[in-house]
Design an enzyme around this catalytic site. Structure first.
Site, mmCIF file in Angstrom:
data_model
loop_
_atom_site.group_PDB
_atom_site.id
_atom_site.type_symbol
_atom_site.label_atom_id
_atom_site.label_comp_id
_atom_site.label_asym_id
_atom_site.label_seq_id
_atom_site.Cartn_x
_atom_site.Cartn_y
_atom_site.Cartn_z
ATOM 1 C CG ASN A 1 -1.801 1.162 1.354
ATOM 2 O OD1 ASN A 1 -1.522 1.912 0.387
ATOM 3 N ND2 ASN A 1 -2.568 0.757 2.277
ATOM 4 N NE ARG B 1 -6.158 1.494 0.017
ATOM 5 C CZ ARG B 1 -6.004 3.051 0.658
ATOM 6 N NH1 ARG B 1 -5.029 3.419 1.020
ATOM 7 N NH2 ARG B 1 -7.362 4.172 0.325
ATOM 8 C CG HIS C 1 -13.162 4.064 2.846
ATOM 9 N ND1 HIS C 1 -14.145 5.596 3.621
ATOM 10 C CD2 HIS C 1 -12.231 4.982 3.344
ATOM 11 C CE1 HIS C 1 -12.918 6.672 4.505
ATOM 12 N NE2 HIS C 1 -11.883 6.279 3.271
ATOM 13 N NE ARG D 1 -10.139 13.293 4.044
ATOM 14 C CZ ARG D 1 -10.146 12.054 4.296
ATOM 15 N NH1 ARG D 1 -11.144 11.302 2.932
ATOM 16 N NH2 ARG D 1 -9.277 11.177 4.397
ATOM 17 C CD GLU E 1 -9.354 -0.223 3.989
ATOM 18 O OE1 GLU E 1 -9.664 0.861 3.279
ATOM 19 O OE2 GLU E 1 -9.157 -0.075 5.264
#
Ligand code: ADP
Length: 401
Positions: A7, A91, A180, A241, A387
């Site tokens: 990743n 990923r 996601h 955010r 994940e």
């Protein structure tokens, strides 16, 4: 059979080596702060405790090289030979509308990935460098790309389009993509197992609530809408955010403040200085917000209320478009660990058949579990996401196919 998951983030490389018969982790770790003086390498194996050391790495290529040398190390490594790794799963944050599923890396795929550079300029070039470095260090071992956006590619056009002039979609590929995806995919598959039904017969709402959060509406196992958009900025209130805002605010800020004429400064404001951090002025971390709120900090309380209210709004809207749901799933840092976030987000949704069992919800556990009342029409589940394992499974599947 061993699968290596890589990743590459904007300034980090994380890795996990899985033994796929047992689906257990054999070795894992990361190199962070690539290109900076404080760069470090943290690694652990199933047989050894965590080691952390300062390293000098100036690129993703060097980081991947160091990691693979570490895996092959005669004394502390986890493999003797590169051929022990059957496949590598990478990923990839953004596959635009070019990639709707995981793919084996070929020349054409690499060319396609390069065309995605402009849409995620911090991440995709890093992914690309990681793929080349792995190819160099592990020649002949196939690589598979697993995209965060792919699971959401089943959305209908009326859900993914923005009502801007159509040419921006055609020319600039501006549309909702969602993120996601690997996590939403993983927890929905686990939910099907927990409910004892086939995923293609289930309607679900999955809430991935971490520093970045997204909520997804799944109809008969397929995504029909998701809260993040063209970028991971849209949707619910997040750690730093802003989530959904009136887009006219952007034009207003540009008009009023000269510094925001620079798009990157404006992007920084909305991505790094807003959300829980911006409202509370304290922290982006939900634990700190809950603590401060319990001590009477009004802005921390406001930040908590805004975040949970935005989650509740998405759950209600997605219930509406799905018409009926079998399960509501909470996952990621906040979703898995914060009983109060789950409870507040589900409060007064009994008209929708969503009834949380306060006692079950408060029990601490790191296991998959139900937290709804016996009578709740909708089963509420907490499912730890994984994940890395999902990427390893995808890589194995693509290779097998
Ligand atoms: P990322 O999106 O960076 O992967 P995580 O999934 O690790 O983030 O989630 C981080 C968020 O989860 C933070 O806001 C953190 O405060 C929150 N979190 C983790 N544990 C708890 C807890 N016990 N109670 C409340 N919030 C928690």
């Amino acid at each position: 059979m061993k699968v290596l998951v890589v990743n590459c983030g904007s300034s980090s490389v994380k890795y996990t080596l899985f033994e796929m018969t047992s689906e257990k982790k054999v070795a894992w770790g990361l190199i962070e702060c690539i290109g900076l003086p404080q760069a470090f390498y943290k690694r652990q194996t199933i047989n050894s405790a965590e080691k952390k050391e300062a390293v000098k790495v100036t690129s993703h290529t060097e980081a991947v090289e160091l990691i693979i040398k570490g895996l092959l190390d005669k004394e502390t490594g986890s493999i003797k030979n590169i051929n022990e790794i059957t496949v590598i799963g990478h990923r990839i944050v953004h596959g635009r509308d070019k990639f709707s599923e995981s793919v084996l890396v070929t020349k054409t795929v690499k060319k396609g990935l390069k065309e995605c550079f402009s849409i995620a300029p911090l991440h995709t070039p890093a992914h690309y460098a990681g793929i080349l470095a792995v190819e160099k260090m592990l020649p002949g071992v196939p690589s598979v790309l697993v995209f965060d956006t792919a699971f959401h590619q089943t959305m209908p056009d009326y859900a993914y389009m923005y009502a801007l002039p159509y040419e921006f979609y055609e020319k600039d590929h501006i549309r909702r993509y969602g993120f996601h995806g690997t996590s939403h995919n993983y927890v929905s598959q686990r939910a099907a197992v927990m409910l004892g039904k086939s995923l293609d017969k289930l309607n679900l709402i999955t809430a991935h609530l971490g520093n970045g959060s997204s909520i997804t509406a799944i109809e008969k196992g397929k995504v029909i809408d998701t809260s993040m958009g063209f970028t991971p900025l849209q949707g619910v209130v997040m750690g730093t955010r802003c989530g959904d805002i009136d887009p006219a605010i952007i034009a207003y800020l540009v008009g009023e403040y000269p510094e925001y004429k620079d798009g990157s400064v404006l992007n920084d404001l909305m991505n790094k200085k807003s959300g829980l951090a911006g409202i509370s002025g304290l922290s982006a971390d939900m634990r700190a917000i809950i603590q401060a709120s319990s001590e009477g900090n009004k802005r921390a309380t406001l930040a908590f209320k805004m975040l949970t209210y935005s989650i509740k709004k998405y759950i209600s809207a997605y219930y509406g478009i799905l018409n009926n749901i079998d399960g509501l799933i909470f996952t990621a840092g906040m979703g898995e660990n914060s009983a109060i976030v789950r409870e507040t987000s589900c409060k007064n949704l009994n008209a929708l058949g969503i009834e949380i069992d306060v006692q079950k919800n408060n029990e601490r556990s790191s296991e998959e579990r139900f937290v709804s009342t016996e009578n709740s029409k909708v089963k509420i589940m907490v499912i730890p996401t994984n994940e890395e394992l999902m990427i390893a499974r995808e890589a194995k599947k693509v290779l097998g196919g």
